[in-house]
Design a protein around this motif. Structure first.
Motif, PDB file in Angstrom:
ATOM      1  N   MET A  84       0.816  -1.217   0.000  1.00  0.00           N
ATOM      2  CA  MET A  84       0.000   0.000   0.000  1.00  0.00           C
ATOM      3  C   MET A  84       0.849   1.266   0.000  1.00  0.00           C
ATOM      4  O   MET A  84       0.367   2.333  -0.353  1.00  0.00           O
ATOM      5  CB  MET A  84      -0.943   0.007   1.196  1.00  0.00           C
ATOM      6  CG  MET A  84      -2.117  -0.927   1.063  1.00  0.00           C
ATOM      7  SD  MET A  84      -3.273  -0.745   2.450  1.00  0.00           S
ATOM      8  CE  MET A  84      -4.433  -2.055   2.056  1.00  0.00           C
ATOM      9  N   THR A  91      -4.594   2.726  -3.083  1.00  0.00           N
ATOM     10  CA  THR A  91      -5.471   2.598  -1.916  1.00  0.00           C
ATOM     11  C   THR A  91      -5.493   3.872  -1.085  1.00  0.00           C
ATOM     12  O   THR A  91      -6.537   4.319  -0.616  1.00  0.00           O
ATOM     13  CB  THR A  91      -5.018   1.419  -1.034  1.00  0.00           C
ATOM     14  OG1 THR A  91      -4.964   0.230  -1.817  1.00  0.00           O
ATOM     15  CG2 THR A  91      -5.981   1.208   0.118  1.00  0.00           C
ATOM     16  N   ARG A 231      -3.910  -0.464   6.079  1.00  0.00           N
ATOM     17  CA  ARG A 231      -4.346   0.892   5.706  1.00  0.00           C
ATOM     18  C   ARG A 231      -4.400   1.786   6.937  1.00  0.00           C
ATOM     19  O   ARG A 231      -3.931   2.932   6.925  1.00  0.00           O
ATOM     20  CB  ARG A 231      -5.707   0.801   5.029  1.00  0.00           C
ATOM     21  CG  ARG A 231      -6.320   2.133   4.586  1.00  0.00           C
ATOM     22  CD  ARG A 231      -7.578   1.848   3.765  1.00  0.00           C
ATOM     23  NE  ARG A 231      -8.264   3.089   3.412  1.00  0.00           N
ATOM     24  CZ  ARG A 231      -9.166   3.679   4.193  1.00  0.00           C
ATOM     25  NH1 ARG A 231      -9.471   3.143   5.360  1.00  0.00           N
ATOM     26  NH2 ARG A 231      -9.764   4.783   3.813  1.00  0.00           N
TER      27      ARG A 231
END
Length: 259
Positions: A84, A91, A231
């Motif tokens: 990520m 994302t 995340r």
């Protein structure tokens, strides 16, 4: 016995709970098929067996979960907290990620891999992102300051460990059902007897439990939780940076969420 004194919050929810769920049919069989009208040696053995089973399967779930984790990361091309951070991943907003790279590089005392380096030598860039992830995990251990991150981590650990004992749980289901069928056959298949009624309840629990393990416990569920945790880990930079949005408890602008 106070379970919370033996297990911390993470171990209780991410390690012990999967063990309890995995052994649910076996526990139901012990409770329903053993007489509890008087406290005898068989009851003591059953209680000890339950406690030992919890500890053993919790440890097994953790080890199997980690083995599955390594395979999943290999198939994904790396940890979600690394992938990520890459410039080719959308994302999280590119502007946010660049701010986080600058912040983390200053904390680590290393240079940020340029876009050109990342394009030609992904391993070198990933090594930097791995250092970022390690620093972030060490800096966000306060569960009161980072409750959302902690909850995402627990969810991931729970799903990963439960997937690790999926086939063990299904094997226990088969064993419990087989024992119930043997007991019913010895009892002349009398469904209206006390033993027959209890055996049927255990079989129903086993079937429902097997359905849950087969359809709800999956690799996709683990991957979804892994991405959600990664995340949130990266976005924890907002609080560490001390931005106004973070200090007021507001969420920073976020990119497309991958599911």
């Amino acid at each position: 016995m106070n379970i919370s004194k033996i297990f911390d919050a993470y171990s209780l929810r991410a390690r012990l709970f999967p063990a309890i769920i995995a052994t649910a049919p076996a526990l139901a069989a012990l409770v329903l098929l053993i007489s509890w009208k008087s406290f005898e040696l068989s009851n003591v053995i059953a209680i000890v067996a339950i406690l030992v089973l919890f500890f053993a399967i919790a440890d097994f779930a953790r080890s199997r979960g980690r083995a599955i984790e390594l395979r999943l990361y290999s198939e994904l091309g790396g940890k979600p907290s690394i992938t990520m951070f890459r410039r080719n991943d959308s994302t999280i907003d590119d502007g946010l990620k660049e701010r986080y790279r600058v912040f983390l590089a200053s904390k680590l005392g290393v240079a940020i891999p340029s876009a050109e380096v990342e394009c030609t030598n992904q391993a070198a860039a990933d090594a930097f992102y791995e250092q970022c992830g390690v620093w972030l995990r060490q800096s966000t251990r306060d569960t009161k300051t980072f409750p959302l991150l902690f909850n995402e981590n627990v969810t991931y650990g729970f799903r990963r460990n439960l997937l690790g004992v999926k086939w063990l749980a299904l094997a226990l289901n088969l064993m419990v059902v087989a024992i119930c069928l043997v007991l019913l056959s010895r009892d002349g298949w009398g469904m209206d007897t006390e033993l027959g009624k209890r055996a049927i309840v255990v079989v129903v629990i086993s079937v429902a439990h097997a359905s849950y393990m087969l359809f709800a416990v999956s690799r996709n569920a683990v991957l979804d939780a892994a991405r959600a945790y990664a995340r949130e880990l990266i976005l924890s930079c907002e609080a560490l940076l001390g931005t106004p949005a973070a200090s007021k408890g507001k969420s920073p602008p976020r990119g497309r969420r991958s599911r």
